[in-house]
Scaffold this motif. Structure first.
Motif, PDB file in Angstrom:
ATOM      1  N   SER A 234     -65.685 106.722  -8.721  1.00 42.86           N
ATOM      2  CA  SER A 234     -64.268 106.362  -8.822  1.00 42.86           C
ATOM      3  C   SER A 234     -64.098 104.963  -9.390  1.00 42.86           C
ATOM      4  O   SER A 234     -63.198 104.704 -10.193  1.00 42.86           O
ATOM      5  CB  SER A 234     -63.578 106.477  -7.454  1.00 42.86           C
ATOM      6  OG  SER A 234     -64.143 105.577  -6.524  1.00 42.86           O
ATOM      7  N   GLU A 244     -63.392 111.094 -18.183  1.00 45.37           N
ATOM      8  CA  GLU A 244     -63.984 112.181 -17.395  1.00 45.37           C
ATOM      9  C   GLU A 244     -65.242 112.736 -18.065  1.00 45.37           C
ATOM     10  O   GLU A 244     -66.243 113.018 -17.401  1.00 45.37           O
ATOM     11  CB  GLU A 244     -62.961 113.306 -17.209  1.00 45.37           C
ATOM     12  CG  GLU A 244     -61.758 112.927 -16.350  1.00 45.37           C
ATOM     13  CD  GLU A 244     -62.073 112.944 -14.869  1.00 45.37           C
ATOM     14  OE1 GLU A 244     -63.207 113.291 -14.505  1.00 45.37           O
ATOM     15  OE2 GLU A 244     -61.178 112.603 -14.073  1.00 45.37           O
ATOM     16  N   LYS A 248     -69.033 112.441 -16.584  1.00 46.25           N
ATOM     17  CA  LYS A 248     -69.820 113.629 -16.268  1.00 46.25           C
ATOM     18  C   LYS A 248     -71.178 113.604 -16.962  1.00 46.25           C
ATOM     19  O   LYS A 248     -72.208 113.952 -16.371  1.00 46.25           O
ATOM     20  CB  LYS A 248     -69.042 114.880 -16.679  1.00 46.25           C
ATOM     21  CG  LYS A 248     -69.775 116.183 -16.402  1.00 46.25           C
ATOM     22  CD  LYS A 248     -68.927 117.370 -16.845  1.00 46.25           C
ATOM     23  CE  LYS A 248     -69.669 118.694 -16.616  1.00 46.25           C
ATOM     24  NZ  LYS A 248     -68.858 119.861 -17.072  1.00 46.25           N
ATOM     25  N   VAL A 348     -57.011 118.477  -6.279  1.00 46.40           N
ATOM     26  CA  VAL A 348     -57.988 118.470  -7.382  1.00 46.40           C
ATOM     27  C   VAL A 348     -59.322 117.834  -7.011  1.00 46.40           C
ATOM     28  O   VAL A 348     -60.291 117.958  -7.763  1.00 46.40           O
ATOM     29  CB  VAL A 348     -57.408 117.760  -8.626  1.00 46.40           C
ATOM     30  CG1 VAL A 348     -56.121 118.400  -9.057  1.00 46.40           C
ATOM     31  CG2 VAL A 348     -57.197 116.277  -8.367  1.00 46.40           C
ATOM     32  N   ASN A 351     -62.824 112.892  -6.617  1.00 47.17           N
ATOM     33  CA  ASN A 351     -63.575 112.308  -7.723  1.00 47.17           C
ATOM     34  C   ASN A 351     -62.957 112.599  -9.084  1.00 47.17           C
ATOM     35  O   ASN A 351     -63.565 112.351 -10.111  1.00 47.17           O
ATOM     36  CB  ASN A 351     -65.028 112.807  -7.687  1.00 47.17           C
ATOM     37  CG  ASN A 351     -65.113 114.317  -7.861  1.00 47.17           C
ATOM     38  OD1 ASN A 351     -64.184 115.028  -7.497  1.00 47.17           O
ATOM     39  ND2 ASN A 351     -66.205 114.801  -8.407  1.00 47.17           N
ATOM     40  N   ARG A 352     -61.725 113.108  -9.102  1.00 44.55           N
ATOM     41  CA  ARG A 352     -61.047 113.423 -10.371  1.00 44.55           C
ATOM     42  C   ARG A 352     -59.830 112.513 -10.549  1.00 44.55           C
ATOM     43  O   ARG A 352     -58.690 112.965 -10.573  1.00 44.55           O
ATOM     44  CB  ARG A 352     -60.625 114.898 -10.403  1.00 44.55           C
ATOM     45  CG  ARG A 352     -61.745 115.890 -10.072  1.00 44.55           C
ATOM     46  CD  ARG A 352     -62.881 115.836 -11.075  1.00 44.55           C
ATOM     47  NE  ARG A 352     -62.457 116.199 -12.414  1.00 44.55           N
ATOM     48  CZ  ARG A 352     -62.369 117.458 -12.849  1.00 44.55           C
ATOM     49  NH1 ARG A 352     -62.637 118.460 -12.026  1.00 44.55           N
ATOM     50  NH2 ARG A 352     -62.004 117.714 -14.090  1.00 44.55           N
ATOM     51  N   LEU A 355     -57.268 113.225 -13.469  1.00 41.58           N
ATOM     52  CA  LEU A 355     -56.416 114.393 -13.226  1.00 41.58           C
ATOM     53  C   LEU A 355     -55.345 114.073 -12.181  1.00 41.58           C
ATOM     54  O   LEU A 355     -54.195 114.504 -12.305  1.00 41.58           O
ATOM     55  CB  LEU A 355     -57.263 115.583 -12.768  1.00 41.58           C
ATOM     56  CG  LEU A 355     -58.161 116.236 -13.826  1.00 41.58           C
ATOM     57  CD1 LEU A 355     -58.958 117.370 -13.205  1.00 41.58           C
ATOM     58  CD2 LEU A 355     -57.341 116.746 -14.998  1.00 41.58           C
TER      59      LEU A 355
END
Length: 383
Positions: A234, A244, A248, A348, A351-352, A355
């Motif tokens: 985060s 994102e 990833k 969601v 960790n997003r 979004l």
């Protein structure tokens, strides 16, 4: 006399909220919105600031150069932004005056924002025309064009962008647009040994994927990692240039290096610390921030006193929480937004962040989201 104007985009959102919710008269609200926009334009114009004030109070033929204000004495040079202006104005025209600055910037950036896609704005010919700029840079350019009266914002809590008559000559190529670029002071790279480690990791990944190193992360992103020392996904996602997809693909590799560096011999000698006092040379930077927070200082006050970015101080607070220091998260969470943020986090995943942010009102920043995540003890480890 010297006058210093302190300005942050968040100030505008707060003022719009106060105007909307504390003034019952529609006529007076419109008047207050206009006054607010004058101030915003004043903060973004490249013209003589004294002349702007004189014009506001009705003086005609005010001087174009006073040789005294920060704009007239600015050592930065005027740069031609005509091409960028044409792209912005063209996009605003194609959006038919139905959206605000954030959505306009998103279209020009080529954003995959959910709302943007729902409106079909990715089908516009101007979609992605400024993809090489950051969203903040595009938003700044839009605000410059508003200040220079090529665009305007409607009154109301959620203003929309509209073209002004002055935009026509620019779109037709009959008039050029210039903006004064401020000179940035060169800043020494924090934690140089760590920077070299991150560059080496980046080179290894780039060679493996057969891409230029900057495709993995640009140097500016690595410098900010060295400055902020993010400890989790985060925090890493708040670094400019980490989205994102990159998080990833590369996030865990870079976090391993960062954690190893912080946990090693350099843990208490980060160049984020301000030199000069024995206490600061012996105390970890985030602990210094924590002590100042416990004294009652705000994030902005700590950032100013320590000559650090506010986001660095925010990351210090997050890190202290993870290390067991007591943080009263209610100090950083607006009660009216807490449940709204919490709902999106549950929907969601913690960790997003991107979004979550896309589904929330514009005035809610990333730190507010992270504060809610910490308060309720969500796990931010990647799945």
């Amino acid at each position: 006399a010297e006058c210093i104007l302190l300005f942050s985009p968040q100030d505008v959102q707060i003022q719009r909220y106060l105007i909307e919710n504390s003034i019952p008269s529609a006529e007076r609200r419109d008047s207050e919105y206009k006054k607010l926009q004058y101030i915003v334009n004043y903060c973004h114009t490249s013209r003589c600031l004294r002349g702007e004030i004189l014009q506001y109070f009705g003086q005609k033929n005010s001087p174009k150069y006073c040789d005294n204000c920060s704009n007239c004495n600015n050592t930065g040079e005027f740069i031609d932004i005509t091409v960028e202006a044409q792209k912005i104005l063209s996009c605003a025209w194609r959006m038919k005056g139905q959206f605000g600055v954030t959505m306009l910037a998103g279209v020009l950036k080529g954003s995959k924002n959910k709302k943007l896609l729902q409106y079909g704005l990715n089908g516009l010919s101007s979609y992605g025309l400024l993809h090489n700029y950051t969203l903040k840079e595009i938003q700044h350019l839009v605000k410059v064009l508003i200040a220079e009266k090529y665009l305007c914002l409607t009154e109301g809590r959620y203003p929309i962008v509209k073209l002004l008559p002055g935009a026509a000559p620019v779109l037709k190529g009959e008039q050029r647009v210039f903006h004064r670029k401020r000179v940035k002071k060169h800043k020494e790279i924090a934690n140089q040994p760590l920077f070299e480690q991150l560059r080496q990791l980046r080179l290894q990944i780039a060679q493996k994927e057969r891409v230029p190193p900057y495709v993995v992360f640009p140097d500016s992103t690595l410098r900010e990692m060295c400055e902020q020392l993010p400890a989790d996904t985060s925090a890493l996602l708040t670094i400019k240039g980490v989205g994102e997809t990159r998080l990833k693909n590369y996030g865990q590799f870079f976090l391993e290096v960062l954690r190893s560096y912080v946990g090693g011999k350099n843990k208490t000698s980060s160049t984020n610390m301000q030199p000069g006092t024995e206490q600061e040379n012996q105390t970890a930077s985030h602990v210094i921030t924590y002590n100042m927070y416990k004294e009652g200082k705000t994030i902005d006050e700590i950032a100013r006193l320590r000559d650090l970015k506010a986001v660095t101080i925010q990351n210090h607070i997050i890190r202290c929480d993870r290390e067991g220091y007591h943080i009263n998260w209610n100090d950083f969470i607006d009660p009216q937004y807490e449940q709204l943020i919490l709902g999106q986090v549950k929907k969601v995943g913690a960790n997003r962040l991107k979004l979550i942010k896309d589904e929330l009102p514009e005035e809610i920043d990333y730190f507010s989201i992270r504060a809610v995540i910490c308060k309720f003890g969500f796990n931010t480890s990647p799945k």
